[in-house]
Design a protein around this motif. Sequence first.
Motif, PDB file in Angstrom:
ATOM      1  N   GLU A   1       0.826  -1.205   0.000  1.00 47.02           N
ATOM      2  CA  GLU A   1       0.000   0.000   0.000  1.00 47.02           C
ATOM      3  C   GLU A   1       0.860   1.254   0.000  1.00 47.02           C
ATOM      4  OE1 GLU A   1      -3.552   2.076   2.673  1.00 47.02           O
ATOM      5  OE2 GLU A   1      -2.947  -0.008   3.048  1.00 47.02           O
ATOM      6  N   ALA A   2       1.950   1.239   0.782  1.00 46.42           N
ATOM      7  CA  ALA A   2       2.816   2.411   0.872  1.00 46.42           C
ATOM      8  C   ALA A   2       3.479   2.710  -0.473  1.00 46.42           C
ATOM      9  CB  ALA A   2       3.880   2.191   1.950  1.00 46.42           C
ATOM     10  N   ARG A   3       4.006   1.664  -1.110  1.00 51.39           N
ATOM     11  CA  ARG A   3       4.671   1.885  -2.389  1.00 51.39           C
ATOM     12  C   ARG A   3       3.681   2.256  -3.485  1.00 51.39           C
ATOM     13  NH1 ARG A   3       9.874  -2.140  -3.151  1.00 51.39           N
ATOM     14  NH2 ARG A   3      11.030  -1.330  -1.354  1.00 51.39           N
ATOM     15  N   ASP A   4       2.485   1.702  -3.423  1.00 52.04           N
ATOM     16  CA  ASP A   4       1.493   2.052  -4.426  1.00 52.04           C
ATOM     17  C   ASP A   4       1.123   3.530  -4.341  1.00 52.04           C
ATOM     18  OD1 ASP A   4       1.471  -0.443  -5.481  1.00 52.04           O
ATOM     19  OD2 ASP A   4      -0.492  -1.033  -4.691  1.00 52.04           O
ATOM     20  N   THR A   5       1.085   4.083  -3.136  1.00 53.87           N
ATOM     21  CA  THR A   5       0.837   5.516  -2.965  1.00 53.87           C
ATOM     22  C   THR A   5       1.958   6.323  -3.600  1.00 53.87           C
ATOM     23  OG1 THR A   5      -0.361   5.126  -0.894  1.00 53.87           O
ATOM     24  CG2 THR A   5       0.460   7.361  -1.284  1.00 53.87           C
ATOM     25  N   GLU A   6       3.185   5.874  -3.386  1.00 59.25           N
ATOM     26  CA  GLU A   6       4.349   6.533  -3.982  1.00 59.25           C
ATOM     27  C   GLU A   6       4.307   6.434  -5.506  1.00 59.25           C
ATOM     28  OE1 GLU A   6       9.179   5.779  -4.170  1.00 59.25           O
ATOM     29  OE2 GLU A   6       8.034   5.037  -2.444  1.00 59.25           O
TER      30      GLU A   6
ATOM     31  N   ALA B   1       1.700   6.042  -7.381  1.00 56.41           N
ATOM     32  CA  ALA B   1       0.600   6.827  -7.930  1.00 56.41           C
ATOM     33  C   ALA B   1       1.065   8.246  -8.240  1.00 56.41           C
ATOM     34  CB  ALA B   1      -0.577   6.854  -6.953  1.00 56.41           C
ATOM     35  N   GLN B   2       1.850   8.831  -7.346  1.00 51.39           N
ATOM     36  CA  GLN B   2       2.375  10.173  -7.566  1.00 51.39           C
ATOM     37  C   GLN B   2       3.346  10.183  -8.741  1.00 51.39           C
ATOM     38  OE1 GLN B   2       1.380  12.985  -6.316  1.00 51.39           O
ATOM     39  NE2 GLN B   2       2.889  14.123  -7.521  1.00 51.39           N
TER      40      GLN B   2
ATOM     41  N   GLN C   1      -8.389   5.546 -10.792  1.00 49.85           N
ATOM     42  CA  GLN C   1      -8.075   6.643  -9.885  1.00 49.85           C
ATOM     43  C   GLN C   1      -6.880   7.495 -10.322  1.00 49.85           C
ATOM     44  OE1 GLN C   1     -10.190   7.322  -7.390  1.00 49.85           O
ATOM     45  NE2 GLN C   1     -11.381   5.553  -8.088  1.00 49.85           N
TER      46      GLN C   1
END
Length: 298
Positions: A111-116, A118-119, A151
Amino acid sequence: METSKPLAGIPPRLPEELIAVLQNSGVRLTLEDLQQIRERIHHVVNYHATIGVMGKTGAGKSSLCNALFGRDIAETSAVEACTRSPQEIDWSLQEGKGLSLIDMPGVGESEARDTEYAQLYRQLLPELDLVLWVIKGDDRALSIDEHFYQQVVLPLIWDSAVPVMFVVSQADKVEPCREWDWRKNHPGPCQGINIAAKVEQIRRLFKLPASQVCAIAAEEGYGLVDLVEKIVAMLPNEKKWSFTREAKQENVSNQAWQSSSQGLWATITSAVKTVIKDSWDSVSSRLTSLASTLFGWW
């Protein structure tokens, strides 16, 4: 499917032959006009395309690129492999031309890397000419792909008009995989039905037309000609040639070649029309004749 006529040797003839047709038609061209025409032709013919390759880790992105463009990405990349950074691979088949492939980090690690990521996707997507989103043919867990597309990717391509092609990779792994005909590199009857069902599932899930989804088996060469045709059809006129020029020529059908060269010609003649303006009607038929000679369309 019949493959294309060779692309090499056609673009270098364009500037002087086109200008000669204009001058022989009585069009008065200033030195500034000539320079504008030559620069526009050079820009279109030598356009440097940038393609983003996306999808989950292990989806077959590298195999797709190797097969599509006929080069070994691992050998040509000067960037150290890193799962958290995009890898940009540049190559040029002829001096002054080239293609950049941006191998994006695979989503779905955490989840953490996916947030990164995404940016990162938001930063890079507007700079791309094309997105190839790769999904394994036997992958049933598509929620991560769906989330990123809905998204992150979709809002950006609405604004920038970047075309996206979904590629169902490793079609030979789709059950019943033992049906795959290794001699013809083609799916068996039941396997073919399941591959078609997978393509339809992707099309419905991501709300896409059939023209934006394609099934391939990269290492076997299955589906690559169809993929190139669909990509060329999707790209804007000014970008068709640069993609087709860099694709492995055995994957370029006559249909793709003709669509690409017509896109190239439409872009060039549009620029010429802007320069010569009022004289366009008197030379358009002669330019059509030149196109027929150069590309053999009619």
